[in-house]
Design a protein around this motif. Structure first.
Motif, PDB file in Angstrom:
ATOM      1  N   ARG A   1       0.844  -1.218   0.000  1.00  0.00           N
ATOM      2  CA  ARG A   1       0.000   0.000   0.000  1.00  0.00           C
ATOM      3  C   ARG A   1       0.870   1.257   0.000  1.00  0.00           C
ATOM      4  O   ARG A   1       0.481   2.288  -0.517  1.00  0.00           O
ATOM      5  CB  ARG A   1      -0.940  -0.013   1.201  1.00  0.00           C
TER       6      ARG A   1
ATOM      7  N   SER B   1       3.604   1.671  -1.562  1.00  0.00           N
ATOM      8  CA  SER B   1       4.426   1.831  -2.778  1.00  0.00           C
ATOM      9  C   SER B   1       3.595   2.541  -3.835  1.00  0.00           C
ATOM     10  O   SER B   1       2.396   2.735  -3.654  1.00  0.00           O
ATOM     11  CB  SER B   1       4.802   0.449  -3.309  1.00  0.00           C
ATOM     12  N   GLU B   2       4.192   2.890  -4.903  1.00  0.00           N
ATOM     13  CA  GLU B   2       3.443   3.552  -5.990  1.00  0.00           C
ATOM     14  C   GLU B   2       3.018   2.521  -7.050  1.00  0.00           C
ATOM     15  O   GLU B   2       2.610   2.866  -8.137  1.00  0.00           O
ATOM     16  CB  GLU B   2       4.347   4.605  -6.670  1.00  0.00           C
ATOM     17  N   LEU B   3       3.061   1.244  -6.706  1.00  0.00           N
ATOM     18  CA  LEU B   3       2.790   0.200  -7.720  1.00  0.00           C
ATOM     19  C   LEU B   3       1.408   0.383  -8.346  1.00  0.00           C
ATOM     20  O   LEU B   3       0.420   0.507  -7.636  1.00  0.00           O
ATOM     21  CB  LEU B   3       2.845  -1.197  -7.080  1.00  0.00           C
ATOM     22  N   PRO B   4       1.304   0.433  -9.659  1.00  0.00           N
ATOM     23  CA  PRO B   4      -0.017   0.620 -10.294  1.00  0.00           C
ATOM     24  C   PRO B   4      -0.752  -0.709 -10.443  1.00  0.00           C
ATOM     25  O   PRO B   4      -1.019  -1.173 -11.537  1.00  0.00           O
ATOM     26  CB  PRO B   4       0.364   1.200 -11.658  1.00  0.00           C
ATOM     27  N   LEU B   5      -1.124  -1.328  -9.327  1.00  0.00           N
ATOM     28  CA  LEU B   5      -1.794  -2.645  -9.410  1.00  0.00           C
ATOM     29  C   LEU B   5      -3.138  -2.493 -10.124  1.00  0.00           C
ATOM     30  O   LEU B   5      -3.929  -1.620  -9.789  1.00  0.00           O
ATOM     31  CB  LEU B   5      -2.026  -3.202  -8.007  1.00  0.00           C
ATOM     32  N   LYS B   6      -3.412  -3.360 -11.094  1.00  0.00           N
ATOM     33  CA  LYS B   6      -4.672  -3.236 -11.835  1.00  0.00           C
ATOM     34  C   LYS B   6      -5.483  -4.537 -11.783  1.00  0.00           C
ATOM     35  O   LYS B   6      -6.669  -4.538 -11.510  1.00  0.00           O
ATOM     36  CB  LYS B   6      -4.395  -2.925 -13.324  1.00  0.00           C
TER      37      LYS B   6
END
Ligand code: SAJ
Length: 443
Positions: A288, A290-295
């Protein structure tokens, strides 16, 4: 210290505590008691403590062998339940099997786990082994369980006590068989701890055990359920496409799966239970910050959460075809549990269906053979209803008399959320049949 503990475990000389006698904890406690350990089950619900100490099982639905096992192990004196932690002082191995839900913001608070760790810490004996079986987000052992338990016990992990994570792999309806037959991932804070944990589980697990570190154990469990959620969401999205383009998702799935290696799952009226709807959010919560763009993972969740809402739309269309509206309609719904042949109602899609139908002023009458509140006669429940809806493919509906159903209904509509009934059979009984994932033949 750890080698002494391992020896005592191998000789079944240690006393075990299992904290949380739910779908996971009770079968685990019974299994260790069955093979000869003395087990203390700690359970917050007093009535469940009393029930277990009478040798009864608190679970409805089909749990092959569980009730008999509770009777046997309590009768032999090897299993005892209590609601307080006093008995923990005699226990050297403690399993924690409490719920780890996510809140409305899809983040875990671990309230039950925290309170267990604090109560346990006060009683924790040096040299003990603590194993978390609950499903937790990757990183939770290191960042939450370890500090909370060290603070509440005043002991240091790997010096004064040992800590690991061995995620459960049970499934309502197969609690005992899964426990015995499914491989286990054994996550220890140290390699020696993993090996000691394996020495314990080999007494009840007949499958492979893989010793890993805690993060790997946390990842494997959350990933396996997230994988399933994404697979189901894929089938559901194909069902929505089929409805639009004139297809039949049940037939498409059958033909796709003829190709070696293809294993499309079943579309359906929703995804419930205590595992699949929340484990993807546990996995996502671990990144949560991180800036990871989970889709994919969030998208799969939203598709699966939409399915009971899609069922409302199908019901609305089915009624409209007969000139009826949802407002004021009486809807007979088959299945309240989240899973076929189970009485487990946790996160059941039927609960979402019922609240949405209620918002649209429709009246809902449930039948479910495994849920005490809804064990009425199906025909009684269907009487004078404007549509029948299948939400859960309980085996008992296989023998439903569709002609009698049509005669009981006020309007002959059947909406099938699980591809369960046969379209010809329904038409033959005089029912207007609508199936999730099957385009309605344009009139
Ligand atoms: N569902 C579908 N389509 C499918 C399969 C399931 O819509 O093809 C729905 C079910 O109706 C239910 C929900 O998904 O509402 C969950 O069903 P499930 O079969 O996944 O059963 P669970 O919730 O008991 O999942 C457990 C999980 N096991 C553990 O958490 C240890 C899951 O990882 C297992 O894959 C599953 O059992 C299993 O395969 O038995």
């Amino acid at each position: 210290m750890l080698s002494d503990l391992r020896l005592k475990i191998q000789q079944k000389q240690v006393r075990l505590a299992v904290i949380g006698l739910g779908y996971v904890g009770l079968p685990v406690a019974c299994e260790f008691a069955r093979v000869g350990f003395n087990v203390l089950g700690i359970e917050i619900q007093e009535e469940r403590v009393a029930l277990v100490n009478r040798g009864e099982s608190p679970f409805d639905g089909l749990e092959p062998g569980l009730k008999e096992l509770v009777t046997e192990t309590v009768g032999s004196g090897r299993l005892r339940a209590a609601s307080d932690y006093a008995g923990i002082q005699e226990c050297e191995v403690i399993l924690i099997c409490v719920e780890t839900p996510v809140e409305k913001d899809n983040l875990p608070r671990y309230e039950a786990l925290r309170s267990v760790l604090i109560s346990l810490g006060k009683m924790l004996k040096p040299g003990s082994l603590v194993i978390v079986e609950s499903t937790i987000a990757p990183g939770t052992m290191q960042s939450f369980v370890k500090p909370v338990l060290e603070a509440s016990s005043g002991l240091r992990v790997n010096e004064d006590f040992y800590l690991g994570n061995c995620p459960e792999r049970v499934m309502p309806g197969k609690l005992l068989s899964n426990l015995r037959s499914l491989s286990r991932v054994i996550g220890g804070m140290t390699k020696e701890t993993s090996e000691t944990m394996a020495a314990l589980y080999q007494h009840i697990v007949a499958a492979e055990m893989d010793a890993v570190d805690c993060v790997t154990a946390e990842l494997v469990k959350t990933v396996e359920n997230t994988y399933r959620d994404v697979q189901i969401a894929f089938a559901n999205e194909i069902a929505l496409i089929c409805e639009q383009v004139g297809g039949d998702v049940w037939r498409v799935r059958q033909l796709v799966n003829k190709i070696p290696g293809k294993q499309m799952l079943y579309a359906g009226s929703g995804v419930g239970g205590a595992c699949i709807p929340k484990d993807p959010w546990l996995l996502v919560s671990s990144v949560r910050d991180s800036e990871l763009p989970l889709k994919i993972i969030p998208a799969a969740r939203s598709i699966n959460e939409y399915m009971p809402i899609h069922m409302v739309m199908l019901i609305q269309n089915a009624l409209a075809e007969s000139g009826l509206r949802l407002a004021g309609a009486r809807i007979f719904v088959m299945g309240y549990a989240y899973l076929e042949n189970s009485g487990d109602i946790r996160n059941s899609p039927s609960q979402v269906l019922a609240s949405r139908l209620g918002e649209m002023q429709a009246e809902v009458i449930f039948h479910d053979p495994f849920v005490p509140a809804y064990q009425c006669s199906p025909m009684e429940a269907a009487r004078n209803c404007d549509a029948a809806v299948l939400m859960v493919k309980h085996q008992v509906y296989r023998s439903l008399d569709l002609v009698a159903l049509r005669q009981a209904l006020r309007s002959p509509i059947l909406v099938d959320g699980r591809g369960f009934f046969d379209a010809e059979g329904a038409a033959g009984a005089g029912l207007k049949y609508w199936a999730l994932g099957v385009a309605k033949a344009r009139e």
